[in-house]
Scaffold this motif. Structure first.
Motif, PDB file in Angstrom:
ATOM      1  N   ALA A  22      58.381  53.649  95.488  1.00  0.00           N
ATOM      2  CA  ALA A  22      57.880  54.660  94.560  1.00  0.00           C
ATOM      3  C   ALA A  22      58.926  55.749  94.374  1.00  0.00           C
ATOM      4  N   MET A  23      59.558  56.132  95.461  1.00  0.00           N
ATOM      5  CA  MET A  23      60.578  57.166  95.398  1.00  0.00           C
ATOM      6  C   MET A  23      61.766  56.729  94.536  1.00  0.00           C
ATOM      7  N   GLU A  24      62.145  55.473  94.665  1.00  0.00           N
ATOM      8  CA  GLU A  24      63.264  54.964  93.863  1.00  0.00           C
ATOM      9  C   GLU A  24      62.912  54.993  92.385  1.00  0.00           C
ATOM     10  N   LEU A  25      61.717  54.531  92.074  1.00  0.00           N
ATOM     11  CA  LEU A  25      61.286  54.529  90.674  1.00  0.00           C
ATOM     12  C   LEU A  25      61.204  55.940  90.118  1.00  0.00           C
ATOM     13  N   GLU A  26      60.725  56.867  90.934  1.00  0.00           N
ATOM     14  CA  GLU A  26      60.627  58.242  90.469  1.00  0.00           C
ATOM     15  C   GLU A  26      62.017  58.843  90.274  1.00  0.00           C
ATOM     16  N   GLY A  27      62.952  58.404  91.063  1.00  0.00           N
ATOM     17  CA  GLY A  27      64.333  58.819  90.853  1.00  0.00           C
ATOM     18  C   GLY A  27      64.849  58.353  89.506  1.00  0.00           C
ATOM     19  N   LEU A  28      64.476  57.146  89.136  1.00  0.00           N
ATOM     20  CA  LEU A  28      64.872  56.637  87.814  1.00  0.00           C
ATOM     21  C   LEU A  28      64.161  57.408  86.707  1.00  0.00           C
ATOM     22  N   SER A  29      62.892  57.693  86.934  1.00  0.00           N
ATOM     23  CA  SER A  29      62.132  58.471  85.955  1.00  0.00           C
ATOM     24  C   SER A  29      62.801  59.830  85.735  1.00  0.00           C
ATOM     25  N   TYR A  30      63.208  60.451  86.815  1.00  0.00           N
ATOM     26  CA  TYR A  30      63.919  61.732  86.702  1.00  0.00           C
ATOM     27  C   TYR A  30      65.206  61.572  85.895  1.00  0.00           C
ATOM     28  N   ALA A  31      65.955  60.526  86.215  1.00  0.00           N
ATOM     29  CA  ALA A  31      67.224  60.291  85.515  1.00  0.00           C
ATOM     30  C   ALA A  31      66.995  60.068  84.026  1.00  0.00           C
TER      31      ALA A  31
END
Lengths: 212, 212
Positions: free
Chosen positions: A197-206
């Motif tokens: 989830a954290m990785e995906l949210e990092g992508l969402s932020y990017a």
DNA sequence: GTGTGTGAACGACTTCACAGCC
DNA sequence: GGCTGTGAAGTCGTTCACACAC
């Protein structure tokens, strides 16, 4: 040689692991030497970084030539502790655990799955790869008796800390957790957490801030 | 407020994601405010770190009181780009992909799986969650037509770069890769790689050198 | 008194640049 | 000439410590 004087950064260890993967490939293809430049390109880093990382552990290269592929491969296996077998248990007989157990590199690198655990009665006793799913309540005793080194934790976040505490008391030394929660353990226990989830949210932020 | 002047460190974004997870929990429990100290303990970091991280995006707290839980939750969702839906494809209809698709937080956070792809004829056409596995050869066109934002890559390392190139040409903007290889993409494409072998080898290193 | 917001100090990792060896 | 090994310089992230607001 395998005795660095300073503490090694986690980022360095990660890159060593990556160098090893590509060196094994080059070795299998019969390539004799590789320069820091070549390794850097393969791994997506810089030549200086490669040389610095390796220099913490010794002088493996030859000036003007590069690094001997086969020899460096063995050195890295030694450094990373991969020339011995580790006893691994998988806690949580779900998709993640089975994806891991299925992964070829897993066994090749000396990670031996000695047990799979779940608390769901429907899963207990079912065949699971080469093994059979065992009752979670037997986990602590098994960890102690079989000197299990590493536990892969693939259970819900709410149950994670409790199971971790039991395993720590039973003598576990390292944990790879896929539970999306922060784990508290004594200093002598190594923990890595993979949080999808954290990785995906990092992508969402990017994606959201890619202009900035 | 959601417009930081400086570039934000990846480590900061990861922590924001973690703050959000715990804040949502506190909010659900009806807690009104939380101090940087409380958040730090929950997340395994320091109060100063929490305050610094949040301060990049605004002044959300009240001195002497702490941070308003519900309000901060919404701010973090906004900052992380989670108040909109993202179109996601899963490439590789194996265990990892299905573990992800199964994960509840996935949909909750606005990640919509719009397609699952595989190149294995035996898998193509089979039902897979709510969807049906599609032929990988249709992937590039689908990415373009459906404006897919994120691809989750769960295929062997040898096939990864090739598929990535196709998706990049088709307009993908972010990739979460589980392939144990380094991927090369243009600067406008965001990539995160989760490498389980690397994590385990990090633990192996820690176990081997824990005395040092 | 309590807890945030933040410049400044610190520490850690990366990059540079060049001496040294093949 | 080519490439490694490494101190020095630079950059980036974290921790400190205190002014300020409630």
């Amino acid at each position: 040689m395998t005795l660095p004087t300073k503490r090694i950064a986690e980022s360095t260890v990660r890159r060593l692991s990556m160098y090893l993967r590509y060196l094994e490939g080059l070795d299998a293809m019969g390539q004799r030497t590789a320069s820091s430049d070549e390794l850097a390109q393969l791994c997506g880093t810089t030549p200086a970084q490669v040389r610095k990382d390796l220099s913490f552990f010794g002088s493996f290269g030859k000036r003007g030539l590069g690094y001997p592929v086969h020899e460096l491969t063995e050195h890295l296996q030694e450094i990373l502790g991969l020339r011995q077998a580790w006893q691994v248990v998988i806690v949580g007989a779900g998709k993640i655990g089975s994806a891991l157990a299925e992964y070829r590199g897993f066994k090749q690198r000396g990670f031996q799955v000695v047990g799979v655990y779940d608390k769901n009665p429907d899963k207990i006793g079912r065949p699971w790869g080469d093994a059979v799913v065992r009752d979670m309540s037997t986990l602590p005793d098994d960890v102690t008796e079989h000197h299990v080194d590493i536990a892969v934790l693939a259970i819900p976040a709410d149950d994670a800390q409790d199971v971790v505490d039991q395993m720590v008391a039973a003598g576990i030394r390292a944990i790879l957790s896929f539970a999306p929660t922060s784990l508290h353990v004594p200093a002598h226990v190594a923990v890595k957490t993979v949080n999808m989830a954290m990785e995906l949210e990092g992508l969402s932020y990017a994606l959201t801030n890619r202009g900035a």
